[in-house]
Design a protein around this motif. Structure first.
Motif, mmCIF file in Angstrom:
data_model
loop_
_atom_site.group_PDB
_atom_site.id
_atom_site.type_symbol
_atom_site.label_atom_id
_atom_site.label_comp_id
_atom_site.label_asym_id
_atom_site.label_seq_id
_atom_site.Cartn_x
_atom_site.Cartn_y
_atom_site.Cartn_z
ATOM 1 N N PHE A 195 0.830 -1.212 0.000
ATOM 2 C CA PHE A 195 0.000 0.000 0.000
ATOM 3 C C PHE A 195 0.863 1.259 0.000
ATOM 4 O O PHE A 195 0.631 2.189 -0.797
ATOM 5 C CB PHE A 195 -0.924 -0.010 1.219
ATOM 6 C CG PHE A 195 -1.811 1.197 1.325
ATOM 7 C CD1 PHE A 195 -2.985 1.282 0.601
ATOM 8 C CD2 PHE A 195 -1.460 2.265 2.150
ATOM 9 C CE1 PHE A 195 -3.807 2.404 0.694
ATOM 10 C CE2 PHE A 195 -2.262 3.384 2.256
ATOM 11 C CZ PHE A 195 -3.446 3.455 1.517
ATOM 12 N N VAL A 196 1.845 1.325 0.877
ATOM 13 C CA VAL A 196 2.718 2.493 0.939
ATOM 14 C C VAL A 196 3.494 2.647 -0.366
ATOM 15 O O VAL A 196 3.674 3.774 -0.872
ATOM 16 C CB VAL A 196 3.675 2.374 2.142
ATOM 17 C CG1 VAL A 196 4.759 3.446 2.087
ATOM 18 C CG2 VAL A 196 2.901 2.483 3.448
ATOM 19 N N THR A 197 3.937 1.530 -0.940
ATOM 20 C CA THR A 197 4.632 1.575 -2.220
ATOM 21 C C THR A 197 3.732 2.135 -3.315
ATOM 22 O O THR A 197 4.124 3.019 -4.092
ATOM 23 C CB THR A 197 5.107 0.169 -2.619
ATOM 24 O OG1 THR A 197 6.025 -0.319 -1.635
ATOM 25 C CG2 THR A 197 5.792 0.184 -3.977
ATOM 26 N N GLY A 198 2.509 1.631 -3.401
ATOM 27 C CA GLY A 198 1.592 2.058 -4.450
ATOM 28 C C GLY A 198 1.199 3.520 -4.332
ATOM 29 O O GLY A 198 1.149 4.237 -5.345
ATOM 30 N N VAL A 199 0.923 3.977 -3.116
ATOM 31 C CA VAL A 199 0.547 5.383 -2.925
ATOM 32 C C VAL A 199 1.724 6.294 -3.268
ATOM 33 O O VAL A 199 1.548 7.349 -3.907
ATOM 34 C CB VAL A 199 0.079 5.618 -1.483
ATOM 35 C CG1 VAL A 199 -0.093 7.111 -1.203
ATOM 36 C CG2 VAL A 199 -1.236 4.888 -1.229
ATOM 37 N N ALA A 270 4.342 -13.489 -7.083
ATOM 38 C CA ALA A 270 4.481 -12.292 -7.917
ATOM 39 C C ALA A 270 4.963 -11.102 -7.100
ATOM 40 O O ALA A 270 5.840 -10.340 -7.542
ATOM 41 C CB ALA A 270 3.136 -11.978 -8.584
ATOM 42 N N LEU A 271 4.407 -10.918 -5.901
ATOM 43 C CA LEU A 271 4.822 -9.795 -5.061
ATOM 44 C C LEU A 271 6.273 -9.958 -4.616
ATOM 45 O O LEU A 271 7.025 -8.974 -4.557
ATOM 46 C CB LEU A 271 3.905 -9.685 -3.846
ATOM 47 C CG LEU A 271 2.461 -9.254 -4.122
ATOM 48 C CD1 LEU A 271 1.645 -9.286 -2.829
ATOM 49 C CD2 LEU A 271 2.425 -7.855 -4.729
ATOM 50 N N THR A 272 6.663 -11.179 -4.306
ATOM 51 C CA THR A 272 8.054 -11.419 -3.909
ATOM 52 C C THR A 272 9.000 -11.087 -5.048
ATOM 53 O O THR A 272 10.003 -10.370 -4.874
ATOM 54 C CB THR A 272 8.244 -12.886 -3.489
ATOM 55 O OG1 THR A 272 7.345 -13.200 -2.429
ATOM 56 C CG2 THR A 272 9.667 -13.132 -3.022
ATOM 57 N N THR A 273 8.702 -11.612 -6.230
ATOM 58 C CA THR A 273 9.561 -11.375 -7.391
ATOM 59 C C THR A 273 9.636 -9.892 -7.731
ATOM 60 O O THR A 273 10.724 -9.344 -7.960
ATOM 61 C CB THR A 273 9.038 -12.157 -8.605
ATOM 62 O OG1 THR A 273 8.958 -13.553 -8.283
ATOM 63 C CG2 THR A 273 9.952 -11.965 -9.806
ATOM 64 N N LEU A 296 2.755 -0.165 -12.341
ATOM 65 C CA LEU A 296 2.560 -1.523 -11.822
ATOM 66 C C LEU A 296 2.393 -1.511 -10.307
ATOM 67 O O LEU A 296 1.618 -2.295 -9.753
ATOM 68 C CB LEU A 296 3.748 -2.410 -12.215
ATOM 69 C CG LEU A 296 3.962 -2.651 -13.718
ATOM 70 C CD1 LEU A 296 5.167 -3.547 -13.934
ATOM 71 C CD2 LEU A 296 2.714 -3.278 -14.344
ATOM 72 N N MET A 297 3.113 -0.622 -9.642
ATOM 73 C CA MET A 297 2.994 -0.525 -8.182
ATOM 74 C C MET A 297 1.597 -0.080 -7.772
ATOM 75 O O MET A 297 1.034 -0.590 -6.792
ATOM 76 C CB MET A 297 4.040 0.449 -7.637
ATOM 77 C CG MET A 297 5.465 -0.031 -7.769
ATOM 78 S SD MET A 297 6.656 1.240 -7.264
ATOM 79 C CE MET A 297 8.206 0.382 -7.564
ATOM 80 N N VAL A 298 1.039 0.868 -8.500
ATOM 81 C CA VAL A 298 -0.315 1.340 -8.183
ATOM 82 C C VAL A 298 -1.330 0.228 -8.444
ATOM 83 O O VAL A 298 -2.228 -0.029 -7.628
ATOM 84 C CB VAL A 298 -0.653 2.595 -9.008
ATOM 85 C CG1 VAL A 298 -2.103 3.005 -8.767
ATOM 86 C CG2 VAL A 298 0.292 3.734 -8.647
ATOM 87 N N ILE A 299 -1.192 -0.440 -9.592
ATOM 88 C CA ILE A 299 -2.110 -1.534 -9.927
ATOM 89 C C ILE A 299 -2.014 -2.671 -8.916
ATOM 90 O O ILE A 299 -2.997 -3.365 -8.646
ATOM 91 C CB ILE A 299 -1.814 -2.058 -11.349
ATOM 92 C CG1 ILE A 299 -2.088 -0.956 -12.385
ATOM 93 C CG2 ILE A 299 -2.634 -3.295 -11.674
ATOM 94 C CD1 ILE A 299 -1.672 -1.325 -13.789
ATOM 95 N N GLY A 300 -0.831 -2.843 -8.328
ATOM 96 C CA GLY A 300 -0.622 -3.957 -7.401
ATOM 97 C C GLY A 300 -1.186 -3.759 -6.015
ATOM 98 O O GLY A 300 -1.174 -4.702 -5.209
#
Length: 386
Positions: A195-199, A270-273, A296-300
């Protein structure tokens, strides 16, 4: 649908909604502890601003999560009174501890933390956040202990037609609990990191002027995800021997359970990779210049939450037809309520939870778009004005 089917759907909906709030709450409070600890040690204003900004999002989610939790608790009395009658003495013990010891303390510490900005010593204020985080995970601890009893009943004796608590320590050493709790802990930390990564990525897509602020947030989110996901996957696979021992043939209870289990594993991999591939791109802000990974970070952002729901489906549906495995069948725990009334409550509760989810996402989106405060607020920045 029968009354039992409707009651199961209702509990599934309310529990899934509530768990999504809890997942983000536990993940964010972990990252907040890191942020404010850095501020307490270094005194750097950027760490204070990070704590305030992400703390605002955390409090919004926490407040809405409380409401969903209260509504969810009604399920036991409305639709599943047979569980309380038969196993309430055992199942209710960890739930009572969760409410009295964990939740009440967590709420108290959080309230002091919210309104203690600028009024308390820096280290005292930090200790309140640490206590908030510890009691939050203690709450999850007792909830999972109660759920572990449903998966593999231990620590009880049969007295007449009911179960009595005989060995409390057995609840805390139950293999279905001790193997599942670490999985939940790392799942929540992963959700917070993603979440912090995507925001943070969202703000870089918008070409934010707060480059240092969100660079630090992005790094923290990616590193947290990269460290948590291997442990998350390891804790997940560690449960398979336990399931095979105490619930043989669980996956065959419903032939479609293999799909959510597979999706959960794929998302975890997928998240690990992705997080480990992103680590080198943090050097010299390469990930920001490339920009494509930011999208991709936002979509994830929804992925860890989807994985959590898939895992819950496998854990709970696979236990059927037992509510207390091997002792109490689901249909026998149902309250004496006709299907029409359960359908009505299903519609009401689902509508209420959907409304709360929309409010939660709208308030979080508003706080995220607003970004961090440029100057310290005269009062607690965590008080949300609707």
């Amino acid at each position: 649908m029968s009354a039992a089917d409707l009651a199961r759907v209702q509990f599934a909906v309310t529990t899934s909604f509530h768990f999504l709030f809890v997942l983000l709450t536990l993940g964010l409070v972990t990252l907040l502890v890191i942020m404010q600890t850095r501020y307490a040690i270094t005194g750097a204003p950027v760490h204070e601003r990070m704590t305030r900004f992400w703390g605002r999002v955390y409090v919004i989610n926490y407040a809405l999560g409380i409401v969903t939790g209260i509504v969810m608790e009604f399920q036991f009395g409305l639709n599943w009174s047979g569980l309380a009658t038969y196993a309430g003495d055992v199942f209710g013990a960890p739930l009572a501890l969760e409410t009295l010891v964990a939740f009440f303390l967590e709420s108290t510490f959080l309230g002091l933390w919210i309104f203690g900005w600028g009024k308390l010593n820096r280290w005292v204020h930090l200790s309140l956040l640490w206590l908030t985080a510890l009691t939050a995970f203690a709450s999850a601890f007792w909830i999972m202990a109660a759920n572990g009893f449903l998966q593999h009943p231990v620590g009880y004796r049969v007295e007449g037609n009911v179960l009595r608590l005989d060995d409390f320590s057995a609840l805390l050493t139950n293999p279905t609990f001790t193997s599942a709790f670490p999985h939940v802990v790392f799942a929540s930390i992963t959700a917070g990191g993603v979440f912090v990564t995507g925001v943070s990525a969202y703000h870089f897509i918008r070409r934010t002027a707060e480059t240092d602020f969100f660079r630090r947030s992005l790094r923290l989110g990616v590193v947290t995800t990269a460290l948590a996901t291997p442990s998350l996957i390891g804790a997940g696979f560690a449960q398979f021997p336990v399931i095979g021992t105490y619930q043989p043939g669980k996956a065959e209870a419903a032939h479609w359970l293999g799909a959510p289990l597979g999706f959960m594993i794929i998302i975890g991999m997928a998240l690990t990779t992705a997080s480990w591939l992103t680590l080198p791109l943090l050097i010299r802000d390469a990930v920001v210049r490339l920009r494509f990974p930011l999208y991709l970070m936002v979509i994830g952002i929804p992925l860890p939450f989807a994985a959590a729901v898939f895992g819950w489906l496998f854990r709970e549906v696979g236990r059927q037809p037992w509510l207390v495995y091997g002792l109490l069948r689901t249909e026998d725990a149902l309250s004496h309520v006709d299907a029409d009334r359960i359908l009505l409550s299903l519609i009401v509760f689902t509508s209420l939870f959907a409304l709360l989810a929309v409010i939660d996402w709208a308030l979080i989106a508003r706080a995220v778009r607003r970004g961090p405060d440029t100057t310290p607020a005269p009062v607690s920045p965590l008080v949300v004005t609707l």
